[in-house]
Design an enzyme around this catalytic site. Structure first.
Site, PDB file in Angstrom:
ATOM      1  N   TRP A  79       0.833  -1.352   0.009  1.00 14.17           N
ATOM      2  CA  TRP A  79      -0.037  -0.159   0.028  1.00 14.17           C
ATOM      3  C   TRP A  79       0.825   1.308  -0.208  1.00 14.17           C
ATOM      4  O   TRP A  79       0.467   2.299  -0.624  1.00 14.17           O
ATOM      5  CB  TRP A  79      -1.058   0.225   1.124  1.00 14.17           C
ATOM      6  N   ASP A 135      -1.116   7.177   6.121  1.00 19.72           N
ATOM      7  CA  ASP A 135      -2.339   6.336   5.663  1.00 19.72           C
ATOM      8  C   ASP A 135      -2.692   5.567   7.081  1.00 19.72           C
ATOM      9  O   ASP A 135      -1.862   4.423   7.508  1.00 19.72           O
ATOM     10  CB  ASP A 135      -1.972   5.695   4.619  1.00 19.72           C
ATOM     11  N   LYS A 169     -12.118  -1.154   7.587  1.00 18.82           N
ATOM     12  CA  LYS A 169     -11.442  -1.865   8.699  1.00 18.82           C
ATOM     13  C   LYS A 169     -12.192  -1.491   9.952  1.00 18.82           C
ATOM     14  O   LYS A 169     -13.203  -2.246  10.478  1.00 18.82           O
ATOM     15  CB  LYS A 169     -10.113  -2.025   8.551  1.00 18.82           C
TER      16      LYS A 169
END
Ligand SMILES: Cc1ncc(COP(=O)(O)O)c(C=O)c1O
Length: 354
Positions: free
Chosen positions: A103, A170, A194
């Site tokens: 990511w 992030d 999440k």
């Protein structure tokens, strides 16, 4: 139906209360005789949802009015592009990135489309098995970007560096899971799916004073300032994910807030990591000091036991335990809503493997 213990990495387990209240809102929202899905996003009932969804984030993060809270579409992936568009100087700008996984690498790829990127630390050569710590970031960079939790590799930044520029993070896979001084960041973003809610909305927390300084023309949707001016209503917001995220955060607030969630998350992670360390059948992929509380990733020390282990956890009602396709092995994602009882069932299964 037998209970399924959901270890999915995301979208993932959410509190049962959130599912029930969301279902109710789809049938009859606030008792108004209409579904949440059929009312205007500018109706008084939805405006109240958006207002409270923005306010609760500030309360939970203990942030003041120098920050704005945005709910946007496009996932965390769109933030990979929005961050450099809004923060990297048009003329000779450059940003520092920490490369800690797939990511983080995705964020780097998008930033390179916008301007100059320097990778100040990377664990790629070691298959992202640790968090690099030996680097400094000076004021020559427009901002520093890091990923607090690497969902695929099961590593997590336990501390954050002091940098001489803007701090961007992030937090998609560990937001609201542990107490952090959120005011050390200038911009935080997280896909909701999440710890925060269902897929379809992304949280952005941004310090207002950092915007408007790049000399760059920013396309409308990519411009944070525009979303701030329109209070996350520049275009039709993803109404259902915003509402379900609000319910998730209300549930968190009612149950002791981030501090209580962190204590539960530490207890769950300890239970599982203690078993991995004790049991010769298992080992983690990553360095012990960087182990994630959210996504412990582990593998069998003897692959010939795979069939027996897979059959055992599946028959115990565990789901979503397979590791990411790029790493293999197993990943037990244990977000805020996962009860410790489910982790205990996993540990029991691990203990029964001979
Ligand atoms: C740390 C992290 N960043 C970014 C993303 C991408 O998020 P999205 O699918 O919302 O674009 C993910 C997805 O799992 C992630 O775990």
């Amino acid at each position: 139906m037998n209970k399924v213990h959901n270890f999915s990495a995301g979208p993932c387990i959410l509190p049962q209360e959130v599912f029930e209240k969301s279902a109710e809102a789809i049938l009859n929202f606030n008792g108004i005789g209409l579904s949440l899905l059929e009312i205007s996003h500018r109706s008084k009932d939805f405006l109240a949802v958006m207002d409270e969804a923005r306010a609760i984030v500030k309360r939970l993060m203990k942030l003041g009015d120098d920050y704005e809270i945005l709910y946007l579409g496009g996932g965390a992936s769109l933030q990979f592009l929005m961050v450099p568009f809004n923060l990297m100087k048009a003329d000779g700008g450059k940003a520092a990135y920490l490369d800690t996984g797939v990511w983080a690498a995705g964020a780097i790829k998008e930033a390179k489309i916008v301007g100059n990127v320097e990778i100040v630390g990377s664990s790629k050569a070691d298959n992202y098995s640790y968090i690099p710590k030996d680097y400094t970031v000076g004021s020559e960079y427009d901002y520093f970007h890091c990923t607090s939790n690497n969902t695929i590799y099961g590593t997590q930044m336990k501390t954050f560096p002091k940098v001489d520029t803007l701090m961007v993070c992030d937090m998609s896979s560990d937001i609201f899971s542990r107490e952090i001084d959120f005011s050390q960041f200038d911009l935080i973003y997280a896909g909701a799916q999440k710890n925060m809610g269902p897929a379809g909305v992304t949280l952005v927390v941004v310090k207002k004073s950092i915007l408007g300084k790049t000399g760059r023309t920013i396309p409308s949707y990519l411009n944070y300032q525009l979303h701030i001016d329109k209070e996350s209503m520049f275009n039709t917001p993803p109404v259902f994910p915003v509402y379900a995220s609000l319910l998730t955060l209300q549930h968190l607030e009612k149950n002791g807030g981030i501090a209580a969630a962190e204590a539960r998350n530490i207890a769950k992670a300890k239970l599982l990591y203690d078993e991995i360390d004790r049991n010769p059948n298992f080992e983690t992929f990553c360095k012990a000091e960087d182990r994630s509380l959210m996504n412990p990733s582990f593998k069998l020390t003897d692959e010939s036991k795979k069939e027996a282990f897979d059959a055992a956890w599946k028959s115990a009602g565990l789901s979503g335990l397979n590791g990411h396709r790029s790493l293999g092995g197993y990943r037990a994602s244990m977000y805020n809503a996962m009860p410790i009882e489910s982790v205990q069932i996993l540990v029991d299964v691990m203990q029964r493997l001979s």
